[in-house]
Design an enzyme around this catalytic site. Sequence first.
Site, PDB file in Angstrom:
ATOM      1  N   THR A  15       0.822  -1.212   0.000  1.00 22.18           N
ATOM      2  CA  THR A  15       0.000   0.000   0.000  1.00 22.18           C
ATOM      3  C   THR A  15       0.859   1.265   0.000  1.00 22.18           C
ATOM      4  O   THR A  15       2.072   1.198   0.177  1.00 22.18           O
ATOM      5  CB  THR A  15      -0.886   0.040   1.260  1.00 22.18           C
ATOM      6  OG1 THR A  15      -0.036   0.040   2.417  1.00 22.18           O
ATOM      7  CG2 THR A  15      -1.801  -1.166   1.320  1.00 22.18           C
ATOM      8  N   ASP A  16       0.208   2.414  -0.201  1.00 22.40           N
ATOM      9  CA  ASP A  16       0.920   3.685  -0.092  1.00 22.40           C
ATOM     10  C   ASP A  16       0.110   4.673   0.744  1.00 22.40           C
ATOM     11  O   ASP A  16      -0.954   4.328   1.265  1.00 22.40           O
ATOM     12  CB  ASP A  16       1.277   4.247  -1.475  1.00 22.40           C
ATOM     13  CG  ASP A  16       0.049   4.683  -2.281  1.00 22.40           C
ATOM     14  OD1 ASP A  16      -1.011   4.953  -1.698  1.00 22.40           O
ATOM     15  OD2 ASP A  16       0.176   4.763  -3.516  1.00 22.40           O
ATOM     16  N   ALA A  17       0.618   5.885   0.862  1.00 16.83           N
ATOM     17  CA  ALA A  17       0.025   6.867   1.763  1.00 16.83           C
ATOM     18  C   ALA A  17      -1.371   7.313   1.351  1.00 16.83           C
ATOM     19  O   ALA A  17      -2.062   7.974   2.131  1.00 16.83           O
ATOM     20  CB  ALA A  17       0.949   8.081   1.904  1.00 16.83           C
ATOM     21  N   GLY A  19      -3.577   5.171   0.987  1.00 16.05           N
ATOM     22  CA  GLY A  19      -4.406   4.168   1.657  1.00 16.05           C
ATOM     23  C   GLY A  19      -4.791   2.998   0.771  1.00 16.05           C
ATOM     24  O   GLY A  19      -5.572   2.132   1.168  1.00 16.05           O
TER      25      GLY A  19
END
Lengths: 131, 131, 131, 131
Positions: A15-17, A19
Amino acid sequence: MATFTYSTRIYYEDTDAAGVVYYANYLKFMERARTEAMHQLGFSQLKLANEGFVFVVSSCQIKYLAPAKLDDRITVNTTIKSMSATSIIFMQNISTTKDIVSGEIKVVCVDAESFKPRKIPTHIKEALQCQ
Amino acid sequence: MATFTYSTRIYYEDTDAAGVVYYANYLKFMERARTEAMHQLGFSQLKLANEGFVFVVSSCQIKYLAPAKLDDRITVNTTIKSMSATSIIFMQNISTTKDIVSGEIKVVCVDAESFKPRKIPTHIKEALQCQ
Amino acid sequence: MATFTYSTRIYYEDTDAAGVVYYANYLKFMERARTEAMHQLGFSQLKLANEGFVFVVSSCQIKYLAPAKLDDRITVNTTIKSMSATSIIFMQNISTTKDIVSGEIKVVCVDAESFKPRKIPTHIKEALQCQ
Amino acid sequence: MATFTYSTRIYYEDTDAAGVVYYANYLKFMERARTEAMHQLGFSQLKLANEGFVFVVSSCQIKYLAPAKLDDRITVNTTIKSMSATSIIFMQNISTTKDIVSGEIKVVCVDAESFKPRKIPTHIKEALQCQ
């Protein structure tokens, strides 16, 4: 090859920031699925590399339909669309309860040293076609 | 080696769904910093590999002090703590306006084929010590 | 918690040009194993995050004993060494037919917004201790 | 936007056991390039996310022309092909001394919570068009 199914959970690493799963990481899931499909037919990437050839992706067309999220369980369905003397086109679809990503990935058989295209070995081609 | 400084921005690929840099990714920044330090001394990973040896990490101790976030600009400071015939211990510190991660990374010179330890070539050792 | 076992194959994505698993990627396998251990006890990372807390790694000590390679099947064994009010220390060992990596990972329960330490919720602590 | 140029070295983390850059990782370089292009125009991903919208990739067409290798220095050239009310199509080309990868990436402006398409804010659109 009939439809081959690979499944995994989404972990923090995927995942990344924002979400959701980072867009490049779906290509990892697709490659795992192709590798597992080959294993199911009796071929390992390592054995192939040791025999002097590697399958490399020469093009891909990816459509991102909806985001997968942390803890989701995704399924990657893989089928072969077509084959030529040196290449294979895979259709791959990633889904949870809904469609997440669809892709068409062209893979070319190349020499492990020169990375120049070479014929897909007959026994691999036959194994793929029998499916 | 004096303190060597490497800097980069934090991109989406580095972060996870908790909104911060994924803990394994700091090790990537540390390796980039060690690689750039070696380049500054005139040594490339590729050239070393072609000469038959590779530097591999044999242990690391990492302390996570505060999270780096999307768009942060981080600085990795790298110094050599000690060297033996076959290994180097690096101290590496990652910071933004505050300390983010500190690490002690032990790297061993190994044969590129067997992965067995071998002596660090003299010219590399000298280049590192002169700093 | 008794020993929890997670297993996976090594794919191209996990390896690097030295022909072995890239050193940071073992931390991904360790995190997947911790996540699956939590799931087995009935806790998901997402549900925890939605309840306002996240488990973050505060330190790790990793020993790289031997390299894992493409197509290897690795097993990650995870046990709890100790727990405090706010933290858990995991012992994790990665092996094929031999030991590959061993690690001691300290995880701290933090507030999902402020990233400040907070007490591990009682029901989680009890679930971990009953094992 | 005129052609925007981003450059980086290829590190071990980017490569795989075939000795070349792993095919998914080129998408990371492309995203870094798009992010740096936005920064140059005064927009940060974080600030955009805080304002309630995110740019997500909705499709990509990638052609792999030649492999990049460890220690290569790559350049990513990025131009805008077209824009609609909610989306931007980027043309991105990665090269060393020769062409490595070319891609057409469609990015859609979405609400940071619902991930539903929304209009690209006027000041961003103008900044992109003035280039």
